[in-house]
Enzyme design. Structure first.
Site, PDB file in Angstrom:
ATOM      1  N   HIS A  34      -2.717   3.210  -4.400  1.00 42.18           N
ATOM      2  CA  HIS A  34      -2.152   2.667  -3.161  1.00 42.18           C
ATOM      3  C   HIS A  34      -0.738   2.130  -3.400  1.00 42.18           C
ATOM      4  O   HIS A  34      -0.372   1.064  -2.894  1.00 42.18           O
ATOM      5  CB  HIS A  34      -3.060   1.564  -2.602  1.00 42.18           C
ATOM      6  CG  HIS A  34      -4.365   2.089  -2.061  1.00 42.18           C
ATOM      7  ND1 HIS A  34      -4.438   2.816  -0.898  1.00 42.18           N
ATOM      8  CD2 HIS A  34      -5.634   1.998  -2.543  1.00 42.18           C
ATOM      9  CE1 HIS A  34      -5.707   3.148  -0.675  1.00 42.18           C
ATOM     10  NE2 HIS A  34      -6.449   2.670  -1.661  1.00 42.18           N
ATOM     11  N   GLU A  67      -9.672   2.565  -5.393  1.00 41.56           N
ATOM     12  CA  GLU A  67      -9.387   3.936  -4.972  1.00 41.56           C
ATOM     13  C   GLU A  67      -8.197   4.544  -5.710  1.00 41.56           C
ATOM     14  O   GLU A  67      -7.333   5.184  -5.113  1.00 41.56           O
ATOM     15  CB  GLU A  67      -9.155   3.983  -3.457  1.00 41.56           C
ATOM     16  CG  GLU A  67     -10.387   3.594  -2.647  1.00 41.56           C
ATOM     17  CD  GLU A  67     -10.168   3.686  -1.155  1.00 41.56           C
ATOM     18  OE1 GLU A  67     -11.129   4.022  -0.438  1.00 41.56           O
ATOM     19  OE2 GLU A  67      -9.039   3.417  -0.694  1.00 41.56           O
ATOM     20  N   ASP A 112       0.851  -1.185   0.000  1.00 41.37           N
ATOM     21  CA  ASP A 112       0.000   0.000   0.000  1.00 41.37           C
ATOM     22  C   ASP A 112       0.889   1.238   0.000  1.00 41.37           C
ATOM     23  O   ASP A 112       2.124   1.125  -0.096  1.00 41.37           O
ATOM     24  CB  ASP A 112      -0.959   0.001   1.196  1.00 41.37           C
ATOM     25  CG  ASP A 112      -2.311   0.610   0.839  1.00 41.37           C
ATOM     26  OD1 ASP A 112      -2.357   1.830   0.601  1.00 41.37           O
ATOM     27  OD2 ASP A 112      -3.312  -0.128   0.766  1.00 41.37           O
TER      28      ASP A 112
END
Length: 451
Positions: A202, A263, A131
């Site tokens: 990420h 995301e 991440d």
């Protein structure tokens, strides 16, 4: 009946018998992972559909043997109730995602969680290995990924809006040998380890190690939230990640391999598609969060994890994809457990033990199954992870194993308190008590952001 998760059927008999750990086993036709356990004055007999069914029967015998059977040195001869148990799982995918990227979980605790999953008849450990805040997979081809990306100088402490920081570096990574050990340890307990390397968002830890990968530079992120810096979509970056995923495939034999896809503000869907195609060409099944439905055609073998509610999971089913339900409002176990002011770092929506126990996956007759997710922005130690996970994970285990139909929470809570929490005590799990946190489980003054 003191078993958890609740079996398909439990028929008590009269009396008790001595049990020294030995029992007869035979293979029979039946549902995958299923078994029939008979305890009688003539001894203990297990008829199992497969090796996994036999293993689950052993877990049931362990529960029937009392809490002491869960200690590192179990008792010798115990007394078992005469009974017959018929059991098999409701779902094929009974998973738990642990985010080891935000906060590294030491290897011995990761192995401990494999044992905890197995004791609850859960069978998938989904590891979120990368991440913005950390890279936890040793890459022998690109060593700066773990040498640089595996460490950050500080961490946000509490909700990011407060501006508080921990004031100390954080990091760690697993060697490939560590992860092979984990895979073998889990396989012996009929748990499949599903790895995930998140792309194209990420990815700040990777960009810190190799700046040419990103749209912008920067170090390993010390904040939480969504980072707008994503991977470049040029062919050289895709090739870089093809090599990374090939290393991953060499370590993890799981048919399903995670590529993230979530995301990614301004992220290029072609990146996700090309990595998915690469995995499919290597004989694996891509596994992505539900945003992957927006990137264009994917291999039909792609598995979709529906986290933003369940509607997108149902849409994925209609497109021919297999689906794992993991909606945040029901099974995100990092979310706060009550509105009590002593809840440590209260974030997200309130998700009580009863909320988890009454969860019913949408499309239950069509999905692979469901999983509970443990994101670790605010779970910075094994003790904090235990507090967030248990006993809600015990309730989730009952959801994904036990037969469909109305669930009696009062009966479950009684069974949990009287029989299962003592097992967790014997295992050393620092769970949240049913009436609220112990004093040392609180974090006074550390702000959260409840919704």
């Amino acid at each position: 009946m003191n078993l958890l998760p609740r079996p398909v059927s439990f028929t008590p008999g009269d009396g008790e018998v001595d049990f020294d750990g030995a029992f007869r086993v035979e293979r029979v036709d039946g549902p995958a992972e299923g078994y029939r356990l008979s305890v009688s004055p003539d001894g203990v007999r297990v008829r199992a559909s497969d090796d996994a069914g036999e293993f689950h029967a052993r877990q049931t015998l362990r529960q029937l043997s009392g809490p002491a059977a869960f200690r590192a040195v179990p008792p010798g001869v115990v007394r078992l109730p005469v009974c017959e148990v018929v059991d098999h799982p409701r779902f094929a995918w009974r998973g738990v995602m642990i985010d080891v990227a935000r906060h590294f979980l030491p290897k011995h605790d990761l192995l401990r969680y494999v044992d905890l999953l197995a004791a609850h008849k859960l069978n998938v450990l989904h590891l979120h290995l990368t991440d913005d805040q950390g890279w936890r997979f040793e890459s022998r081809r690109f060593p700066r990924l773990h040498e640089v990306g595996g460490w950050r100088p500080d961490s946000r402490f509490g909700d990011r809006r407060s501006g508080g920081t921990a004031g100390r570096p954080h990091g760690g990574y697993y060697t490939q040998d560590d992860l092979r050990e984990l895979v073998a340890y889990a396989a012996a307990r009929h748990v499949t380890v599903v790895p995930e390397v998140d792309v194209p968002g990420h990815s700040q830890a990777a960009i810190a190690a190799y700046p040419e990968l990103g749209a912008a530079g920067g170090g390993v992120w010390t904040d939480w939230g969504v980072n707008p810096n994503v991977l470049r979509a040029d062919e050289s970056t895709v090739d870089f990640y093809r090599h990374v995923f090939d290393e991953l495939l060499d370590v993890f034999p799981s048919e399903v391999v995670g590529l993230g896809g979530d995301e990614a503000e301004g992220g290029d869907g072609r990146f996700v598609r090309r990595i998915a195609q690469h995995l499919a060409a290597r004989g694996r099944r891509p596994f992505g969060w539900d945003e992957v439905l927006d990137v264009g055609p994917l291999p039909t073998s792609t598995v979709v994890a529906s986290w933003r509610g369940e509607e997108r999971g149902l849409r994925a089913l209609d497109r021919g994809h297999d689906v794992v339900m993991c909606p945040e409002e029901h099974v995100y176990l990092d979310y706060r457990q009550s509105d009590h002011p002593d809840e440590p770092i209260p974030v997200g929506t309130r998700t009580t033990l009863e909320d988890v126990h009454r969860y019913e996956p949408a499309g239950a007759d069509r999905v692979l199954g469901a999983q509970a997710n443990l994101w670790t922005e605010h779970l910075d130690s094994p003790r904090r992870l235990d507090y967030a996970a248990f006993p809600r994970l015990s309730a989730f285990a009952e959801v994904v194993w036990s037969p469909a139909g109305p669930r009696d929470f009062a009966e479950f809570r009684t069974r949990l308190a009287a029989h299962h929490l003592p097992r967790l005590d014997a295992l050393g799990v620092e769970y949240r008590p049913l009436d609220g946190p112990r004093p040392w489980q609180t974090l006074p003054g550390v702000p959260g952001f409840p919704r």
